[in-house]
Design a protein around this motif. Structure first.
Motif, PDB file in Angstrom:
ATOM      1  N   GLN A 241     -37.534  22.176  10.633  1.00  0.00           N
ATOM      2  CA  GLN A 241     -37.335  23.577  11.030  1.00  0.00           C
ATOM      3  C   GLN A 241     -35.865  23.857  11.341  1.00  0.00           C
ATOM      4  N   ARG A 242     -35.176  22.863  11.858  1.00  0.00           N
ATOM      5  CA  ARG A 242     -33.735  23.014  12.068  1.00  0.00           C
ATOM      6  C   ARG A 242     -33.055  21.717  11.664  1.00  0.00           C
ATOM      7  N   PRO A 243     -31.811  21.808  11.182  1.00  0.00           N
ATOM      8  CA  PRO A 243     -31.107  20.603  10.719  1.00  0.00           C
ATOM      9  C   PRO A 243     -30.882  19.622  11.864  1.00  0.00           C
ATOM     10  N   LEU A 244     -30.856  18.361  11.517  1.00  0.00           N
ATOM     11  CA  LEU A 244     -30.528  17.342  12.521  1.00  0.00           C
ATOM     12  C   LEU A 244     -29.044  17.397  12.834  1.00  0.00           C
ATOM     13  N   ASP A 245     -28.736  17.211  14.093  1.00  0.00           N
ATOM     14  CA  ASP A 245     -27.345  17.160  14.544  1.00  0.00           C
ATOM     15  C   ASP A 245     -27.083  15.764  15.095  1.00  0.00           C
ATOM     16  N   ALA A 246     -26.073  15.089  14.559  1.00  0.00           N
ATOM     17  CA  ALA A 246     -25.826  13.705  14.958  1.00  0.00           C
ATOM     18  C   ALA A 246     -25.452  13.603  16.433  1.00  0.00           C
ATOM     19  N   GLN A 247     -24.697  14.563  16.949  1.00  0.00           N
ATOM     20  CA  GLN A 247     -24.323  14.510  18.358  1.00  0.00           C
ATOM     21  C   GLN A 247     -25.549  14.643  19.253  1.00  0.00           C
ATOM     22  N   GLN A 248     -26.489  15.515  18.867  1.00  0.00           N
ATOM     23  CA  GLN A 248     -27.732  15.621  19.629  1.00  0.00           C
ATOM     24  C   GLN A 248     -28.505  14.314  19.564  1.00  0.00           C
ATOM     25  N   MET A 249     -28.512  13.695  18.392  1.00  0.00           N
ATOM     26  CA  MET A 249     -29.205  12.419  18.243  1.00  0.00           C
ATOM     27  C   MET A 249     -28.606  11.377  19.176  1.00  0.00           C
ATOM     28  N   LEU A 250     -27.288  11.282  19.197  1.00  0.00           N
ATOM     29  CA  LEU A 250     -26.639  10.287  20.045  1.00  0.00           C
ATOM     30  C   LEU A 250     -26.933  10.558  21.513  1.00  0.00           C
ATOM     31  N   ALA A 251     -26.961  11.846  21.900  1.00  0.00           N
ATOM     32  CA  ALA A 251     -27.285  12.190  23.281  1.00  0.00           C
ATOM     33  C   ALA A 251     -28.707  11.768  23.629  1.00  0.00           C
ATOM     34  N   SER A 252     -29.607  11.844  22.659  1.00  0.00           N
ATOM     35  CA  SER A 252     -30.992  11.473  22.918  1.00  0.00           C
ATOM     36  C   SER A 252     -31.138   9.984  23.165  1.00  0.00           C
ATOM     37  N   PHE A 253     -30.226   9.187  22.634  1.00  0.00           N
ATOM     38  CA  PHE A 253     -30.263   7.754  22.898  1.00  0.00           C
ATOM     39  C   PHE A 253     -29.771   7.456  24.308  1.00  0.00           C
ATOM     40  N   VAL A 254     -28.654   8.086  24.694  1.00  0.00           N
ATOM     41  CA  VAL A 254     -28.051   7.807  26.000  1.00  0.00           C
ATOM     42  C   VAL A 254     -28.893   8.375  27.129  1.00  0.00           C
ATOM     43  N   ASP A 255     -29.392   9.608  26.961  1.00  0.00           N
ATOM     44  CA  ASP A 255     -30.175  10.259  28.017  1.00  0.00           C
ATOM     45  C   ASP A 255     -31.293  11.061  27.372  1.00  0.00           C
TER      46      ASP A 255
ATOM     47  N   LEU B  78       0.823  -1.208   0.000  1.00  0.00           N
ATOM     48  CA  LEU B  78       0.000   0.000   0.000  1.00  0.00           C
ATOM     49  C   LEU B  78       0.855   1.256   0.000  1.00  0.00           C
ATOM     50  N   SER B  79       2.080   1.144  -0.493  1.00  0.00           N
ATOM     51  CA  SER B  79       3.024   2.259  -0.410  1.00  0.00           C
ATOM     52  C   SER B  79       2.710   3.384  -1.378  1.00  0.00           C
ATOM     53  N   GLY B  80       1.857   3.121  -2.385  1.00  0.00           N
ATOM     54  CA  GLY B  80       1.494   4.165  -3.331  1.00  0.00           C
ATOM     55  C   GLY B  80       0.595   5.214  -2.709  1.00  0.00           C
ATOM     56  N   GLN B  81       0.415   6.315  -3.429  1.00  0.00           N
ATOM     57  CA  GLN B  81      -0.424   7.399  -2.932  1.00  0.00           C
ATOM     58  C   GLN B  81      -1.837   7.223  -3.475  1.00  0.00           C
ATOM     59  N   PRO B  82      -2.817   6.869  -2.630  1.00  0.00           N
ATOM     60  CA  PRO B  82      -4.189   6.682  -3.120  1.00  0.00           C
ATOM     61  C   PRO B  82      -4.818   8.018  -3.516  1.00  0.00           C
ATOM     62  N   THR B  83      -5.767   7.952  -4.420  1.00  0.00           N
ATOM     63  CA  THR B  83      -6.478   9.134  -4.899  1.00  0.00           C
ATOM     64  C   THR B  83      -7.962   8.962  -4.665  1.00  0.00           C
ATOM     65  N   SER B  84      -8.585   9.915  -3.999  1.00  0.00           N
ATOM     66  CA  SER B  84     -10.025   9.873  -3.797  1.00  0.00           C
ATOM     67  C   SER B  84     -10.721  10.156  -5.130  1.00  0.00           C
ATOM     68  N   VAL B  85     -11.686   9.294  -5.485  1.00  0.00           N
ATOM     69  CA  VAL B  85     -12.433   9.497  -6.731  1.00  0.00           C
ATOM     70  C   VAL B  85     -13.893   9.846  -6.469  1.00  0.00           C
ATOM     71  N   ALA B  86     -14.333   9.800  -5.223  1.00  0.00           N
ATOM     72  CA  ALA B  86     -15.704  10.155  -4.850  1.00  0.00           C
ATOM     73  C   ALA B  86     -15.731  10.301  -3.332  1.00  0.00           C
ATOM     74  N   ALA B  87     -16.843  10.750  -2.793  1.00  0.00           N
ATOM     75  CA  ALA B  87     -16.959  10.915  -1.342  1.00  0.00           C
ATOM     76  C   ALA B  87     -18.412  10.772  -0.920  1.00  0.00           C
ATOM     77  N   SER B  88     -18.592  10.250   0.294  1.00  0.00           N
ATOM     78  CA  SER B  88     -19.913  10.177   0.908  1.00  0.00           C
ATOM     79  C   SER B  88     -19.718  10.121   2.412  1.00  0.00           C
ATOM     80  N   PRO B  89     -20.210  11.122   3.143  1.00  0.00           N
ATOM     81  CA  PRO B  89     -20.001  11.134   4.595  1.00  0.00           C
ATOM     82  C   PRO B  89     -20.816  10.054   5.292  1.00  0.00           C
ATOM     83  N   VAL B  90     -20.285   9.565   6.409  1.00  0.00           N
ATOM     84  CA  VAL B  90     -21.041   8.654   7.264  1.00  0.00           C
ATOM     85  C   VAL B  90     -21.976   9.508   8.120  1.00  0.00           C
ATOM     86  N   VAL B  91     -23.251   9.199   8.090  1.00  0.00           N
ATOM     87  CA  VAL B  91     -24.269   9.950   8.811  1.00  0.00           C
ATOM     88  C   VAL B  91     -25.129   8.989   9.622  1.00  0.00           C
ATOM     89  N   LEU B  92     -25.999   9.532  10.439  1.00  0.00           N
ATOM     90  CA  LEU B  92     -27.042   8.726  11.073  1.00  0.00           C
ATOM     91  C   LEU B  92     -28.283   8.784  10.186  1.00  0.00           C
TER      92      LEU B  92
END
Length: 593
Positions: free
Chosen positions: A177-191, A149-163
């Motif tokens: 009305q307001r965008p979803l925030d993943a950290q708020q979502m995770l907090a809602s699961f824990v507490d 894997l010593s070569g330099q990889p090149t990104s050819v596309a992208a897609s973020p990991v989301v909930l």
């Protein structure tokens, strides 16, 4: 097939053009373009035929670039390979071609090496195109794979990991009305109370991080949120608490998408990790249960690294062919096609809003991703995830002898009160793959038995009568009272045999012995006899450990250390029992030597 000759694999399955009436004008226009192109070629000379992607004269068997990518991406990149092949790419008069083959990133990460066995693993690829550079880091953990894997990889596309959040849940959290925030979502699961949620606790779906990019990204968010490459004890404890809200752990995202299509199953989980393009593809089908993406401030982004391998099987001709195909994947034509698949460009920008519509919660831009994971950091996260998910079988034996009524040195609580608080906190940190029972032990005039079962053995969230076993533990601890003497050695021996009878494979099988004093029972086992029996009666293929917690300065730490050591366990000498419970959880996770 689209206007560029692609066999479209878009999740939207859109058709371009408007029927038979326009075919003759399009045909005449195409003939005109061909004629003009021919004249231009004559005027310009042969050099035009050597532009990247232009058709060239070539002979012989093509030099074929084999591109290994995940099964879920084979259709997309195969369409691009076929289109490139129709341009008759060539180098030095020899034809080139590309072929895309399925190979799950986790499998390639485990197999890649100089001793690649074609008989078992197929022909080695020229290019590895996983959906994320995380798999390059996972492969590089092995010294034999890193040089390839010593070569330099090149990104050819992208897609973020989301909930991927079920739309009713997203609306309850204030979307659109307001965008979803993943950290708020995770907090809602824990507490849930922290974000104003009521009703039954929500469950989070999880995808196996040993097999999936989105699962790996979620494990990183749980255990190494800052991207430092290390997992602290506090992060591990937080990860254990978070693991309690996990519902189904699936092998892939498609498992959850299929479940969303079944009305009765839509309530199994409220959200699960996914690639943004997976949600776009799912929602494009107008399902009954729509999903809304929730973004992290610094997400893991699937960057589709095009990696030309440095294996001995990749000669100069194949490397040159791979480089030409890489250039084609970055061309506007290929990038436009990838956008139809719900993918972003390598710069993380949406090439067109048509396939990532803002009205469905998709963001036009994605924040800078978290720092790349190092092989060592990734190994630590994977190891700790495995330890968290490892089932635990625990028998808790609590000392309720009379000395537990004495005050804690330097404090206002009695030892029993502090033990009750500590045990309650400890039970709250047990994962949902824990089976547990609870005893108390002491000898007094009103209780002739040396130990008593207060909560029977079983899974932590199964029911004991009208309540869950976890709530039964809380109730039993609250009802403890202290009196009598300490039958420490006899209880330790009895608990050891109880757990031998309840031993389970692929689990941590433990006796948790909590006491504030030394053995006070005459006529029972002595320390030497107990240690000897533990040594000789331990089964190497079915081990049971005794983990001792010494509470208060009067605890016979030396005896407890000998008892635990005879079984390969630990003695926690923290005089603060709250820290002792945390140490116990860390011991289960392999953090204490």
């Amino acid at each position: 097939m689209d206007a560029s000759g692609f066999e479209l694999t878009s999740h939207r399955q859109r058709r371009f053009g408007s029927g038979r009436r326009r075919r003759w004008p399009l045909l005449l226009a195409a003939l005109l373009v061909v004629a003009v192109g021919a004249v231009a070629l004559v005027l310009r000379g042969p050099s035009a035929a050597h532009r990247p992607g232009a058709a060239q004269a070539c002979t012989g068997t093509p030099v074929t670039v084999t591109v290994a990518t995940a099964q879920s991406d084979v259709t997309t990149f195969s369409a691009l390979a076929r289109r490139w092949n129709t341009t008759t790419p060539a180098a030095d008069g020899r034809c080139l071609a590309a072929s895309v083959v399925p190979a799950e990133p986790a499998d390639v990460a485990a197999q890649l090496g100089p001793a690649w066995n074609p008989a078992h693993e197929g022909g080695p690829p020229t290019v590895w195109l996983p959906d994320s550079s995380l798999w390059l880091a996972a492969a590089a953990i092995r010294p034999d794979a890193a040089p390839i894997l010593s070569g330099q990889p090149t990104s050819v596309a992208a897609s973020p990991v989301v909930l991927a959040v079920r739309q009713p849940v997203a609306q309850a959290l204030g979307w659109p009305q307001r965008p979803l925030d993943a950290q708020q979502m995770l907090a809602s699961f824990v507490d849930p109370a922290k974000v104003g949620q009521s009703g039954p606790p929500m469950k989070l779906g999880m995808v196996d991080p040993q097999k999936s990019t989105v699962g790996l990204a979620m494990a990183l968010a749980m255990l190494d949120p800052a991207g430092t490459g290390t997992v602290t004890d506090q992060q591990l404890l937080a990860g254990i608490q978070f693991s309690q809200v996990l519902g189904t752990v699936a092998p892939d995202v498609q498992t959850f998408l299929t479940a969303m299509d079944r009305p009765a199953a839509a309530t199994d989980v409220a959200a699960f990790p996914a690639l943004e393009r997976d949600i776009a593809g799912y929602d494009a089908g107008s399902p009954a249960n729509q999903l809304v993406p929730a973004y992290q401030p610094n997400p893991v982004v699937a960057d589709f690294p095009y990696t030309i391998l440095s294996g001995s099987w990749v000669d100069a001709a194949h490397r040159g062919a791979a480089e030409q195909f890489r250039q084609y994947l970055l061309s506007p034509t290929a990038q436009d096609f990838l956008a139809t698949q719900g993918l972003r460009g390598p710069d993380r920008a949406a090439r067109t809003a048509q396939y990532l519509p803002a009205a469905q919660g998709f963001q036009p831009t994605v924040p800078a991703p978290r720092p790349p994971a190092t092989p060592a950091g990734l190994r630590q996260v994977l190891d700790q995830w495995t330890s968290i998910q490892r089932p635990s079988n625990v028998l808790v034996a609590l000392d309720t002898s009379g000395s537990m009524n004495f005050p804690v040195p330097g404090g206002t609580q009695s030892k029993l009160q502090l033990l009750q608080q500590t045990a309650t906190d400890g039970f709250a940190l047990l994962t949902n793959v824990t089976s547990i029972a609870m005893w108390d032990f002491s000898v007094a005039p009103d209780r002739t038995d040396e130990h008593r079962e207060l909560v029977p053995f079983g899974p932590i969230f199964d029911r004991v009568g009208p309540v869950t076993r976890q709530k039964a533990l809380y109730g039993a601890v609250a009802g403890l009272h202290a009196d009598g003497f300490t039958p420490l050695y006899d209880t330790a021996y009895a608990a050891f045999h109880e757990m031998q009878n309840r031993w389970q494979p692929n689990a941590t099988n433990v006796v948790l012995l909590v006491t504030d004093g030394a053995n006070e029972l005459d006529g029972g086992l002595d320390l030497a006899g107990l240690v000897d029996r533990l040594h000789h009666e331990q089964h190497a293929d079915r081990p049971v450990q005794i983990v001792s917690v010494a509470v208060g300065s009067e605890a016979d730490a030396n005896a407890l250390q000998q008892i635990s050591a005879a079984t390969g366990g630990h003695t926690l000498l923290a005089r603060d029992p709250t820290k002792a419970v945390q140490q116990l959880v860390l011991a289960f996770a392999g953090r204490l030597a």
